[in-house]
Design an enzyme around this catalytic site. Structure first.
Site, mmCIF file in Angstrom:
data_model
loop_
_atom_site.group_PDB
_atom_site.id
_atom_site.type_symbol
_atom_site.label_atom_id
_atom_site.label_comp_id
_atom_site.label_asym_id
_atom_site.label_seq_id
_atom_site.Cartn_x
_atom_site.Cartn_y
_atom_site.Cartn_z
ATOM 1 N N GLU A 1 0.829 -1.195 0.000
ATOM 2 C CA GLU A 1 0.000 0.000 0.000
ATOM 3 C C GLU A 1 0.866 1.250 0.000
ATOM 4 O OE1 GLU A 1 -2.802 -0.288 3.202
ATOM 5 O OE2 GLU A 1 -3.433 -2.275 2.537
ATOM 6 N N LYS B 1 -2.145 -11.542 12.506
ATOM 7 C CA LYS B 1 -2.547 -12.859 11.976
ATOM 8 C C LYS B 1 -2.002 -13.985 12.852
ATOM 9 C CE LYS B 1 -2.706 -11.214 7.213
ATOM 10 N NZ LYS B 1 -1.828 -10.985 6.040
#
Ligand SMILES: NC(=O)c1ccc[n+]([C@@H]2O[C@H](COP(=O)([O-])OP(=O)(O)OC[C@H]3O[C@@H](n4cnc5c(N)ncnc54)[C@H](OP(=O)(O)O)[C@@H]3O)[C@@H](O)[C@H]2O)c1
Length: 411
Positions: A186, A201
């Site tokens: 990004e 995660k």
């Protein structure tokens, strides 16, 4: 008819609609009830006016809650307002499917409890490993195992950058720029390159695996922003690659959980995971090691995981996910014998090498001249545990005019 609302119509939302259309005939063929999309929430309706179902777009969440919705698919991302919308959906007895790891890592426990209290389900397969089926296999297929260890490459952006640094000798800056150009990173890449995304995660995976809550903010997290070309030069001499690895391990009652750049054998499973791909190795006491790998992101791979959750919800396969309220005691340092690559710099290589040999019984060293006055000594050492390692690094530094550059654990 089952009625679905989509919160978000970006990369993943578009993929979910695509899979719904692709599978519609098959669903009808199975005599299933049909699934209809009732509303799609976005920020900017104009942006999506040429897409399928543009007549269902709204930028007002109240329009969604006014509809008679059965399942809410949250693919908008971020913590707020996603948290509020998911909480409100569950409290009003709507099932929720989400791909949002930030949300689950932060509020998973509370949201799962709200779902249970309201007799609905919250599924989040896509929140870890994108398209790789991992949470359901962990919870269902490996249920007979005590999970001993998880080793995982779970961030595609950093794996892409490190792959380019390893394979094409790019600098970190060049590899990041390429990742951004190709859409793998990004514009604001901090959450990925600082290791936070992998940390979230790993916390979700580990919370399920060890049945204790692993708070990602208490984990030892290091990103890849300090990795330089020399690290790869030295790693290659050891026939190794450098990967950002999320690793958690059961140590008696404690759990070690960390995200760090680590040396992995270049020909090992993790060493061969390239570019944006992900891999998760789970070790169970009964099954041994099992490997899950594939595309950790992308429109259709991620939609594949969301769609599978949608089918579970739709077909009322109601296996229950709950996060234990017990918070795990985390061990921040590696507690068993291990090998480490160490980098020291200074003016006098003989002195650095002699203090290295004094400190470690198993130790190989190599000298690299950095400039006229500065040398680096790279060393592979074996040590009982990380606490001992840090003590000895402190000692070597105290021997004068020696700077510790960095350390990598060898998996
Ligand atoms: N992309 C992947 O490969 C991938 C992989 C695994 C998990 N995920 C997760 O999936 C989720 C979605 O990711 P994505 O890549 O699809 O994101 P994205 O392309 O940026 O799309 C987000 C969508 O949500 C809408 N949205 C965002 N904030 C909103 C708000 N406050 N109110 C209304 N609408 C809002 C956006 O509307 P506008 O279009 O009008 O701006 C957009 O349609 C995230 O949680 C992400 O972490 C993504």
């Amino acid at each position: 008819m089952t009625s679905v609302a989509l919160l978000g119509y970006g990369v993943v939302g578009t993929g979910v609609v695509e899979l719904l259309e692709r599978n519609r005939e098959r669903l009808r063929g199975n005599n299933s009830e049909d699934i209809s999309i009732a509303k799609i929430l976005v920020r900017d309706k104009k942006k999506h006016s040429n897409k399928r179902y543009s007549n269902l777009l709204t930028d007002n969440i109240e329009d969604v809650f006014r509809e008679n919705i059965d399942i809410v698919i949250e693919v908008m991302g971020g913590l707020y307002p996603a948290y509020e919308y998911v909480k409100r959906s569950l409290s009003s007895r709507k099932h929720v499917v989400t791909a949002n790891k930030d949300l689950i890592a932060e509020h998973g426990k509370e949201l799962l409890d709200i779902a249970k209290d309201n007799g609905v389900t919250l599924h989040f397969e896509a929140s870890v490993g994108g398209g790789i089926p991992i949470l359901k296999p962990l919870k269902e297929c490996l249920v007979g195992n005590e999970i001993k260890e998880i080793k995982a490459i779970i961030n595609g952006t950093t794996n892409f950058i490190l792959s380019k640094m390893y394979g094409e000798n790019m600098s970190y800056t060049e590899a990041l720029a390429l990742a951004q150009k190709l859409g793998f990173a990004e514009a604001k890449p901090e959450s990925d390159v600082l290791g936070y995304d992998a940390g979230r995660k790993l916390s979700i995976l580990s919370t399920i695996a060890y049945n204790k809550r692993i708070d990602w903010k208490s984990m030892n997290i290091e990103g890849i922003t300090d990795i330089d070309e020399l690290d790869f030069v030295y790693a290659k001499r050891l026939n190794s690659n450098i990967k950002l690895v999320g690793l958690s391990k059961r140590y008696g009652d404690k759990i070690y959980a960390a995200v760090k750049p680590m040396l992995v054998d270049a020909n090992s499973t993790l060493g061969r995971i390239e570019n944006e791909n992900n891999a998760i190795i789970i070790e169970g006491d009964a099954v041994g090691e099992v490997v899950f790998s594939g595309k950790g992101a992308g429109m259709l791979p991620t939609a594949s995981a969301v769609f599978s959750d949608l089918m579970d919800t739709f077909q009322q396969r109601k296996e229950e996910f709950l996060f234990n309220s017990k918070i795990a005691e985390l061990e921040s340092l590696w507690d068993t014998q291990s090998e480490w690559m160490l980098r020291f710099s200074g003016e006098n290589s003989t002195q650095i090498i002699s203090s290295l040999h004094e400190s470690f019984s198993t130790c190989t060293t190599e000298i690299n001249k950095i400039s006229k006055d500065i040398v680096e000594v790279v060393s592979l050492v074996k040590v009982e545990n990380e606490r001992e390692l840090n003590k000895r690094i402190g000692y070597i530094q105290s021997c004068g005019k020696t700077s510790f550059v960095k350390k990598f654990r060898k998996l």
